[in-house]
Design a protein around this motif. Structure first.
Motif, PDB file in Angstrom:
ATOM      1  N   ARG A 180       5.801   2.952   4.509  1.00  0.00           N
ATOM      2  CA  ARG A 180       6.593   3.313   5.689  1.00  0.00           C
ATOM      3  C   ARG A 180       8.047   2.901   5.506  1.00  0.00           C
ATOM      4  N   ILE A 181       8.268   1.718   4.924  1.00  0.00           N
ATOM      5  CA  ILE A 181       9.639   1.265   4.679  1.00  0.00           C
ATOM      6  C   ILE A 181      10.344   2.210   3.714  1.00  0.00           C
TER       7      ILE A 181
ATOM      8  N   GLY B  48       3.153  -1.863 -16.700  1.00  0.00           N
ATOM      9  CA  GLY B  48       3.247  -2.589 -15.436  1.00  0.00           C
ATOM     10  C   GLY B  48       4.655  -2.700 -14.898  1.00  0.00           C
ATOM     11  N   LYS B  49       5.617  -1.984 -15.517  1.00  0.00           N
ATOM     12  CA  LYS B  49       6.989  -2.010 -15.011  1.00  0.00           C
ATOM     13  C   LYS B  49       7.148  -1.128 -13.773  1.00  0.00           C
ATOM     14  N   LEU B  50       6.194  -0.216 -13.597  1.00  0.00           N
ATOM     15  CA  LEU B  50       6.176   0.672 -12.435  1.00  0.00           C
ATOM     16  C   LEU B  50       4.759   0.691 -11.883  1.00  0.00           C
ATOM     17  N   THR B  51       4.634   0.496 -10.566  1.00  0.00           N
ATOM     18  CA  THR B  51       3.296   0.501  -9.965  1.00  0.00           C
ATOM     19  C   THR B  51       2.885   1.923  -9.614  1.00  0.00           C
TER      20      THR B  51
ATOM     21  N   ASN C 291       3.253   7.113  -6.670  1.00  0.00           N
ATOM     22  CA  ASN C 291       2.591   8.032  -5.736  1.00  0.00           C
ATOM     23  C   ASN C 291       3.431   8.258  -4.495  1.00  0.00           C
ATOM     24  N   SER C 292       4.135   7.224  -4.042  1.00  0.00           N
ATOM     25  CA  SER C 292       5.017   7.368  -2.884  1.00  0.00           C
ATOM     26  C   SER C 292       6.143   8.341  -3.203  1.00  0.00           C
ATOM     27  N   TYR C 293       6.694   8.221  -4.396  1.00  0.00           N
ATOM     28  CA  TYR C 293       7.743   9.151  -4.831  1.00  0.00           C
ATOM     29  C   TYR C 293       7.230  10.590  -4.858  1.00  0.00           C
ATOM     30  N   LYS C 294       6.052  10.794  -5.458  1.00  0.00           N
ATOM     31  CA  LYS C 294       5.484  12.147  -5.541  1.00  0.00           C
ATOM     32  C   LYS C 294       5.191  12.712  -4.163  1.00  0.00           C
ATOM     33  N   SER C 295       4.712  11.850  -3.264  1.00  0.00           N
ATOM     34  CA  SER C 295       4.403  12.295  -1.899  1.00  0.00           C
ATOM     35  C   SER C 295       5.659  12.763  -1.182  1.00  0.00           C
ATOM     36  N   GLN C 296       6.743  11.967  -1.266  1.00  0.00           N
ATOM     37  CA  GLN C 296       7.983  12.343  -0.604  1.00  0.00           C
ATOM     38  C   GLN C 296       8.599  13.584  -1.238  1.00  0.00           C
ATOM     39  N   LEU C 297       8.527  13.680  -2.572  1.00  0.00           N
ATOM     40  CA  LEU C 297       9.070  14.844  -3.267  1.00  0.00           C
ATOM     41  C   LEU C 297       8.342  16.116  -2.845  1.00  0.00           C
TER      42      LEU C 297
END
Length: 363
Positions: free
Chosen positions: A141-142, A316-319, A324-330
């Protein structure tokens, strides 16, 4: 009250010049409910109504006044005024309007219905994104708030409220730093007066700040503290579902003794994005810097060799949650772009038909 204490500056003075010699007064919208407005000017506060010409020319909801807008008015009597125009906005915070009728959920994204922009508050300098350090904390959400605030052209600041209820505040701040590099993050507690002095540098004359967040994060409690009294109604978290109850039902603009104006907003549970895809390069700088390192420019970040995203996930440099949040917003913004295009074309065709009936010819 002076216009300067309401946020008036040279920007709005210039935009108001066409109305100076026509008997208009400058006023700011401090409250709005459906078609009723409360506006404040140097002459006092008035109940505002839209002029007939204004309503005739208004095309979409974005055209109508929102809390924080500067408007051109004429007084009717000691309590009433007519709103004739909205001055161009310096900035505004908006989301995709919560729609009904013909909408459905597709791949986690609401589609269908009328596609319009809903302005929550306008002419803002700083937006405080408030999250509670209790069951309310939600990284996803943030991230969505950050995208919307950056799209609005407003400076974001993240507040982690109720830090007195948390034993590992530093862990939460580290989580925020991963997704919000360059954004100031503060942990506060109103009830225990922890770090509340951080607001001193934001409460300045001519400045407008807004508090954003879901119900129950403590926005109204923070504002009451800043205003020095129980100005806004507050509620506790529901014991049945752990969610906040809606206290503020609509945006409203309040005056601080410093001359700073504060906009309180209702808790937003359905936070639909309204922005261009390009804004994600700011909200997800970490991911965009990785995509630049991919071997192929059109890398889908799935099975390609030399994919920097895959390597970062494995190291492990990217979770996976961040990706998934990036893909969802895109995906949501791409869908919004396509839907807006179809909706705009449909609306244009309808207007052309109406104009032809009226005898107008499109140039």
């Amino acid at each position: 009250m002076s216009l300067e204490k309401l946020g008036w500056n040279t920007y709005f003075q210039k935009k108001f010049e066409p109305y100076l010699d026509k008997g208009f007064w400058a006023a700011r919208v401090i409250n709005q409910h459906k078609g009723n407005y409360i506006v404040c000017s140097e002459e006092g506060s008035f109940n505002g109504k839209l002029s007939g010409k204004f309503m005739y020319n208004a095309d979409v909801k974005k055209d109508y006044p929102a809390v924080g807008d500067w408007v051109a008015i004429k007084m009717v009597n000691d309590t009433e005024a007519v709103i004739y125009a909205v001055l161009p906005r310096k900035s505004y915070f908006a989301r995709k309007l919560a729609i009904s009728g013909g909408r459905k959920m597709k791949n986690g994204i609401l589609v269908g219905g009328n596609i319009e922009e809903q302005i929550i508050g306008s002419n803002i300098d700083t937006a405080f994104i408030v999250s509670g350090l209790d069951d309310n904390f939600n990284i996803g959400r943030i991230e969505r708030y950050i995208t919307l605030v950056r799209s609005s052209g407003v400076t974001p600041v993240i507040l982690l409220n109720k830090c007195d209820l948390c034993n590992n505040v530093s862990d939460y701040i580290e989580k925020i730093d991963v997704i919000a590099k360059g954004i100031a993050v503060y942990s506060i507690s109103v009830l225990n007066n922890i770090n509340m002095d951080i607001f001193d540098k934001f409460l300045c004359c001519n400045e407008t700040i807004v508090f954003l967040g879901s119900s129950g994060v403590g926005k109204s409690t923070v504002i009451n503290y800043l205003l020095g009294g129980e100005i806004l109604k507050t509620n506790t978290i529901s014991s049945s579902n752990g969610k906040g109850r809606h206290t503020t039902t609509g945006s409203q603009l309040l005056q601080h003794s410093s001359g700073c104006t504060i906009i309180d907003t209702p808790g937003i549970r359905e936070l639909q994005l309204w922005a261009d895809e390009d804004i994600l390069s700011e909200s997800f700088q970490d991911i965009y810097s990785l995509t630049d390192q991919c071997r192929y420019r059109d890398c889908a970040h799935e099975k390609e060799d030399g994919c920097a995203i895959k390597t970062a996930l494995e190291d492990g440099k990217l979770t996976i949650e961040r990706f998934n949040s990036y893909k969802s917003q895109l995906n949501e913004l791409k869908t919004l772009k396509d839907t807006r295009k179809c909706y705009d074309n449909s609306r244009k065709n309808k207007l052309n038909k109406i104009n032809k009936k009226r005898g107008y010819v499109e140039c």
